[in-house]
Design a protein around this motif. Structure first.
Motif, PDB file in Angstrom:
ATOM      1  N   GLN A 170      81.918  63.642 -19.145  1.00 13.82           N
ATOM      2  CA  GLN A 170      82.567  63.574 -17.891  1.00 13.82           C
ATOM      3  C   GLN A 170      81.908  64.316 -17.023  1.00 13.82           C
ATOM      4  O   GLN A 170      81.415  65.462 -16.944  1.00 13.82           O
ATOM      5  N   LEU A 171      81.709  63.953 -15.679  1.00  8.24           N
ATOM      6  CA  LEU A 171      80.750  64.366 -14.599  1.00  8.24           C
ATOM      7  C   LEU A 171      81.620  65.192 -13.585  1.00  8.24           C
ATOM      8  O   LEU A 171      82.836  64.879 -13.313  1.00  8.24           O
ATOM      9  N   SER A 172      81.087  66.204 -13.084  1.00  9.18           N
ATOM     10  CA  SER A 172      81.666  66.990 -11.957  1.00  9.18           C
ATOM     11  C   SER A 172      81.696  65.929 -10.829  1.00  9.18           C
ATOM     12  O   SER A 172      80.742  65.077 -10.711  1.00  9.18           O
ATOM     13  N   PRO A 173      82.377  66.374  -9.725  1.00  7.64           N
ATOM     14  CA  PRO A 173      82.596  65.494  -8.413  1.00  7.64           C
ATOM     15  C   PRO A 173      81.126  65.371  -7.887  1.00  7.64           C
ATOM     16  O   PRO A 173      80.781  64.290  -7.520  1.00  7.64           O
ATOM     17  N   GLY A 174      80.372  66.435  -7.594  1.00  6.48           N
ATOM     18  CA  GLY A 174      78.977  66.574  -6.993  1.00  6.48           C
ATOM     19  C   GLY A 174      78.333  65.522  -7.905  1.00  6.48           C
ATOM     20  O   GLY A 174      77.323  64.707  -7.248  1.00  6.48           O
ATOM     21  N   GLU A 175      78.023  65.652  -9.245  1.00  9.56           N
ATOM     22  CA  GLU A 175      77.240  64.917  -9.986  1.00  9.56           C
ATOM     23  C   GLU A 175      77.457  63.429 -10.017  1.00  9.56           C
ATOM     24  O   GLU A 175      76.875  62.350  -9.810  1.00  9.56           O
ATOM     25  N   ALA A 176      78.852  63.186  -9.801  1.00 11.99           N
ATOM     26  CA  ALA A 176      79.393  61.781  -9.826  1.00 11.99           C
ATOM     27  C   ALA A 176      79.043  61.069  -8.681  1.00 11.99           C
ATOM     28  O   ALA A 176      78.614  59.798  -8.818  1.00 11.99           O
ATOM     29  N   ARG A 177      79.271  61.796  -7.668  1.00  6.01           N
ATOM     30  CA  ARG A 177      78.949  61.098  -6.507  1.00  6.01           C
ATOM     31  C   ARG A 177      77.239  60.782  -6.469  1.00  6.01           C
ATOM     32  O   ARG A 177      76.786  59.594  -6.116  1.00  6.01           O
TER      33      ARG A 177
END
Length: 190
Positions: A170-177
């Motif tokens: 599961q990615l952090s919000p920054g990585e996800a974007r």
């Protein structure tokens, strides 16, 4: 590195070196039979690759409006989103099955993602290589999403000595974007 994996890595390296240097000499010493053996090996290798890739049922590319909406990472009011994005080079052309239990299922290849807009709650995300089916050696994770939340799960293929498994993170919000901005969205197949 796992000692068992190290053993197989060394054996593979030694076999490759022996094959590069001794292979042509062995096939040449067999005369015309060497050409036949070489052709059979080549046909078998190409056939195996075709067999692996024939299980691909990757969804069609999403339309530009859906892609723009998905990249915003903002779900509709009262909803949440689950994204599954595939990265990594290993097995990149082979389809990877993605199943969000009770919601949708499909396949993705390297640098592709799928998105499901769901009611808030807990969901099971299961991944497996297309030719393997859904086996216990493949990965499964539980994802909990709240209203207005978007969760991005990155999946990769991890190659082991005798088999490969899918790995989820599961990615952090920054990585996800960043991941969603740099990959191609495909539609679910069912």
């Amino acid at each position: 590195m796992n000692p068992n994996n190290k053993k197989w890595l060394i054996l593979t390296f030694v076999a490759a070196i022996i094959g590069v240097f001794a292979g042509p000499a062995l096939l040449g010493s067999m005369g015309s039979m060497g050409g036949i053996v070489g052709a059979v090996i080549l046909i078998a290798a190409v056939g195996y690759i075709v067999y692996l890739l024939s299980a691909n049922k990757v969804g069609k590319a999403a339309d530009p409006a859906a892609v723009k909406d998905a990249r915003s990472l903002v779900p509709a009011p009262g909803k949440a989103r689950i994204y599954v994005v595939r990265r990594g080079f290993m097995g990149g052309l082979a389809g990877m099955k993605v199943d969000i239990a009770g919601v949708a299922s499909g396949q993705i290849r390297m640098n592709q993602f799928v998105m499901a807009e769901v009611a808030p709650g807990t969901y099971t995300v299961e991944t497996a290589m297309a030719r393997n089916g859904m086996k216990p050696s493949n990965s499964e994770s539980s994802v909990t999403v709240a209203e207005g939340e978007a969760v991005v799960v990155q999946v990769m293929l991890e190659v082991r000595a005798t088999h490969a498994v899918t790995v989820q993170k599961q990615l952090s919000p920054g990585e996800a974007r960043s991941e969603i901005a740099n990959t191609k969205m495909v539609q679910w197949t069912s």
